[in-house]
Design a protein around this motif. Structure first.
Motif, PDB file in Angstrom:
ATOM      1  N   PHE A 144       0.825  -1.211   0.000  1.00  0.00           N
ATOM      2  CA  PHE A 144       0.000   0.000   0.000  1.00  0.00           C
ATOM      3  C   PHE A 144       0.864   1.269   0.000  1.00  0.00           C
ATOM      4  CE2 PHE A 144      -3.848  -2.238   2.085  1.00  0.00           C
ATOM      5  CZ  PHE A 144      -4.336  -2.556   0.822  1.00  0.00           C
ATOM      6  N   ALA A 145       2.007   1.231   0.688  1.00  0.00           N
ATOM      7  CA  ALA A 145       2.890   2.404   0.722  1.00  0.00           C
ATOM      8  C   ALA A 145       3.421   2.721  -0.675  1.00  0.00           C
ATOM      9  CB  ALA A 145       4.042   2.158   1.686  1.00  0.00           C
ATOM     10  N   HIS A 146       3.773   1.697  -1.440  1.00  0.00           N
ATOM     11  CA  HIS A 146       4.234   1.920  -2.812  1.00  0.00           C
ATOM     12  C   HIS A 146       3.132   2.516  -3.682  1.00  0.00           C
ATOM     13  CE1 HIS A 146       7.862  -0.440  -1.963  1.00  0.00           C
ATOM     14  NE2 HIS A 146       8.333   0.019  -3.105  1.00  0.00           N
ATOM     15  N   ILE A 147       1.932   1.953  -3.550  1.00  0.00           N
ATOM     16  CA  ILE A 147       0.804   2.462  -4.351  1.00  0.00           C
ATOM     17  C   ILE A 147       0.529   3.919  -4.010  1.00  0.00           C
ATOM     18  CG2 ILE A 147      -1.676   2.230  -4.753  1.00  0.00           C
ATOM     19  CD1 ILE A 147      -1.310  -0.799  -4.283  1.00  0.00           C
ATOM     20  N   LEU A 148       0.519   4.213  -2.697  1.00  0.00           N
ATOM     21  CA  LEU A 148       0.234   5.573  -2.260  1.00  0.00           C
ATOM     22  C   LEU A 148       1.314   6.537  -2.725  1.00  0.00           C
ATOM     23  CD1 LEU A 148      -1.598   7.428  -0.498  1.00  0.00           C
ATOM     24  CD2 LEU A 148      -0.093   6.882   1.421  1.00  0.00           C
ATOM     25  N   TYR A 149       2.573   6.178  -2.489  1.00  0.00           N
ATOM     26  CA  TYR A 149       3.672   7.095  -2.807  1.00  0.00           C
ATOM     27  C   TYR A 149       3.819   7.305  -4.308  1.00  0.00           C
ATOM     28  CZ  TYR A 149       8.353   9.030  -3.293  1.00  0.00           C
ATOM     29  OH  TYR A 149       9.417   9.824  -3.635  1.00  0.00           O
ATOM     30  N   LEU A 150       3.937   6.230  -5.061  1.00  0.00           N
ATOM     31  CA  LEU A 150       4.173   6.367  -6.499  1.00  0.00           C
ATOM     32  C   LEU A 150       2.916   6.807  -7.239  1.00  0.00           C
ATOM     33  CD1 LEU A 150       6.427   3.228  -7.119  1.00  0.00           C
ATOM     34  CD2 LEU A 150       7.137   5.627  -7.032  1.00  0.00           C
ATOM     35  N   GLY A 151       1.781   6.230  -6.888  1.00  0.00           N
ATOM     36  CA  GLY A 151       0.545   6.595  -7.570  1.00  0.00           C
ATOM     37  C   GLY A 151       0.172   8.044  -7.345  1.00  0.00           C
ATOM     38  N   LEU A 152       0.206   8.461  -6.073  1.00  0.00           N
ATOM     39  CA  LEU A 152      -0.150   9.835  -5.752  1.00  0.00           C
ATOM     40  C   LEU A 152       0.891  10.810  -6.286  1.00  0.00           C
ATOM     41  CD1 LEU A 152      -2.216  11.594  -4.216  1.00  0.00           C
ATOM     42  CD2 LEU A 152      -0.757  11.377  -2.210  1.00  0.00           C
ATOM     43  N   PHE A 308      -1.751   6.543   7.374  1.00  0.00           N
ATOM     44  CA  PHE A 308      -1.470   6.525   5.940  1.00  0.00           C
ATOM     45  C   PHE A 308      -1.880   7.848   5.289  1.00  0.00           C
ATOM     46  CE2 PHE A 308      -0.756   2.054   6.474  1.00  0.00           C
ATOM     47  CZ  PHE A 308       0.093   1.709   5.419  1.00  0.00           C
ATOM     48  N   GLY A 309      -2.863   8.538   5.888  1.00  0.00           N
ATOM     49  CA  GLY A 309      -3.270   9.837   5.348  1.00  0.00           C
ATOM     50  C   GLY A 309      -2.166  10.871   5.415  1.00  0.00           C
ATOM     51  N   THR A 310      -1.222  10.685   6.344  1.00  0.00           N
ATOM     52  CA  THR A 310      -0.098  11.626   6.389  1.00  0.00           C
ATOM     53  C   THR A 310       0.733  11.560   5.117  1.00  0.00           C
ATOM     54  OG1 THR A 310       1.345  10.009   7.507  1.00  0.00           O
ATOM     55  CG2 THR A 310       0.067  11.491   8.901  1.00  0.00           C
ATOM     56  N   GLY A 311       0.700  10.395   4.444  1.00  0.00           N
ATOM     57  CA  GLY A 311       1.401  10.288   3.168  1.00  0.00           C
ATOM     58  C   GLY A 311       0.807  11.202   2.121  1.00  0.00           C
ATOM     59  N   VAL A 312      -0.512  11.369   2.158  1.00  0.00           N
ATOM     60  CA  VAL A 312      -1.169  12.303   1.241  1.00  0.00           C
ATOM     61  C   VAL A 312      -0.808  13.741   1.616  1.00  0.00           C
ATOM     62  CG1 VAL A 312      -3.387  13.103   0.345  1.00  0.00           C
ATOM     63  CG2 VAL A 312      -3.055  10.676   0.921  1.00  0.00           C
ATOM     64  N   TRP A 313      -0.853  14.023   2.929  1.00  0.00           N
ATOM     65  CA  TRP A 313      -0.587  15.378   3.385  1.00  0.00           C
ATOM     66  C   TRP A 313       0.842  15.815   3.088  1.00  0.00           C
ATOM     67  CZ3 TRP A 313      -3.224  19.434   4.150  1.00  0.00           C
ATOM     68  CH2 TRP A 313      -2.682  20.533   4.827  1.00  0.00           C
ATOM     69  N   THR A 314       1.799  14.916   3.336  1.00  0.00           N
ATOM     70  CA  THR A 314       3.194  15.294   3.125  1.00  0.00           C
ATOM     71  C   THR A 314       3.495  15.473   1.641  1.00  0.00           C
ATOM     72  OG1 THR A 314       5.443  14.791   3.867  1.00  0.00           O
ATOM     73  CG2 THR A 314       4.177  12.964   2.992  1.00  0.00           C
ATOM     74  N   THR A 315       2.749  14.802   0.775  1.00  0.00           N
ATOM     75  CA  THR A 315       2.860  15.064  -0.661  1.00  0.00           C
ATOM     76  C   THR A 315       2.416  16.488  -0.964  1.00  0.00           C
ATOM     77  OG1 THR A 315       2.445  12.735  -1.207  1.00  0.00           O
ATOM     78  CG2 THR A 315       2.059  14.348  -2.949  1.00  0.00           C
ATOM     79  N   ASN A 316       1.320  16.885  -0.341  1.00  0.00           N
ATOM     80  CA  ASN A 316       0.756  18.214  -0.570  1.00  0.00           C
ATOM     81  C   ASN A 316       1.689  19.335  -0.123  1.00  0.00           C
ATOM     82  OD1 ASN A 316      -1.295  20.400  -0.703  1.00  0.00           O
ATOM     83  ND2 ASN A 316      -1.249  20.193   1.515  1.00  0.00           N
TER      84      ASN A 316
END
Length: 374
Positions: A144-152, A308-316
């Motif tokens: 899931f971390a790969h999908i979140l990081y690379l996909g997002l 896992f939502g922090t992964g979205v936030w830190t991208t932002n």
């Protein structure tokens, strides 16, 4: 380019001793909060949780009330094979054992969502069924971390650079491909250890060592919301101080946090920099999500989604696109952090920086204009 504390001319303002004192005081405060919470709140036993179940009748359907263990036992008998259903009568389990059972079933469900993405020959070769639950939880988090990081990251980068780049970056100050590739390399190298944190936390929660709970009905909707906001407030406090100490404590910066601050100019930051940390640095900044589970009752699945939502936030906050929305700690604030090194340590909000005097507002923000006017 170098980003060590000596190269940047930064002086350490904390020592190991002073940090230990702060940590001890913080731990005492957390313990006091925990005891107060346990004293003033009551938790319904899982065996007493009641569900309204729709039952088919001869003439019309009707709703009946069943306890959670009874309903779950009936559901298992109807839908699960003898090989996978539990051999223990659920109604005989004590609350801790029943919670462990529910959390393990939830973990297996999450595993199934991740492992369905793997080819059958890979699952057969890995013999996933023989892995301990903790190991399977780690692999699930890793996928899931790969999908979140690379996909997002790829989606985010495509839109802000290729589609709207002429509007968002009129001066052309976008990161070079080499910078982005380095950030991806650092992030992917850290993901194996990053993925260990949620897996270990999940295992400890399953053992019943924390105050995490599995069903909203155990406390009810109002307390669920209250605990959520209390939990996130303590997480915000913990992330602020962990992040700040990684700057103020020289060993923290020179050994760990400097890796992330190599990207110290606007045209070197990108959405892919969000997870580009030394693995231990990334874990230290996420670990308040875990230790707060010992202090505030938190719904287990909600906690994991927020982690896992922090992964979205830190991208932002690493995309350098400034959008003012007080009191949100957006990309404008975080870009300042990457250039001054001494401001804007918060995660989601500006409250902690404002309270502890480390806030610096983006130049075009309304708050900055108000400050200048004064």
């Amino acid at each position: 380019f170098s980003s060590s504390s000596s190269a940047m001319g930064l002086k350490s303002v904390e020592t190991v001793a002073s940090t230990a004192k702060k940590a001890a005081f913080f731990a005492l405060c957390l313990f006091s909060i925990r005891q107060a919470v346990l004293h003033v709140t009551t938790k319904q036993q899982l065996s007493e949780v009641e569900l309204q179940v729709l039952v088919e009748g001869h003439f019309r359907n009707k709703t009946v009330v069943k306890t959670l263990p009874v309903w779950l036992s009936e559901w298992e008998r109807e839908h699960m094979s003898e090989a996978v259903k539990t051999q223990t009568e659920l109604s005989t389990l004590d609350d801790r054992a029943f919670q462990k059972y529910l959390l393990e079933q939830e973990s297996e469900w999450k595993n199934s969502l991740a492992f369905c993405l793997l080819p059958e020959r890979v699952k057969t070769a890995l013999k996933l069924d023989t892995w301990p639950l903790l190991a399977r939880a780690w692999l699930r988090s890793y996928i899931f971390a790969h999908i979140l990081y690379l996909g997002l990251g790829l989606t985010w980068g495509y839109y802000i650079y290729s589609v709207y780049g002429h509007l968002l970056f009129p001066k052309g100050n976008v990161p070079q491909n080499n910078d982005i590739l380095e950030q991806i390399k650092v992030s992917l190298g850290a993901l194996p250890l990053y993925s260990l944190l949620p897996a270990l936390c999940e295992h400890i929660v399953e053992q019943g060592y924390t105050l995490a709970y599995v069903r909203v009905e155990e406390y009810g909707g109002p307390l669920y919301l209250f605990f959520f906001f209390a939990y996130m407030a303590l997480v915000e406090f913990g992330v602020y101080w962990n992040h700040r100490l990684l700057h103020d404590l020289r060993i923290g910066y020179d050994k760990l946090h400097y890796v992330h601050h190599k990207y110290n100019k606007e045209n070197t930051l990108s959405p892919f920099a969000g997870l580009a940390f030394h693995p231990l640095d990334g874990i230290l900044q996420a670990i308040p999500y875990f230790w707060t589970l010992f202090v505030i009752p938190m719904h287990s699945l909600t906690y994991e989604l927020m982690l896992f939502g922090t992964g979205v936030w830190t991208t932002n906050i690493h995309d350098c696109i400034e959008v003012e929305c007080q009191p949100i700690m957006g990309a404008g604030y975080h870009t300042i952090h990457h250039t001054t090194y001494r401001h804007n340590y918060g995660q989601f909000f500006t409250y902690m920086d404002r309270y502890f005097g480390t806030i610096q507002y983006p130049e075009n923000s309304g708050k900055a204009q108000e400050t200048k006017a004064k």
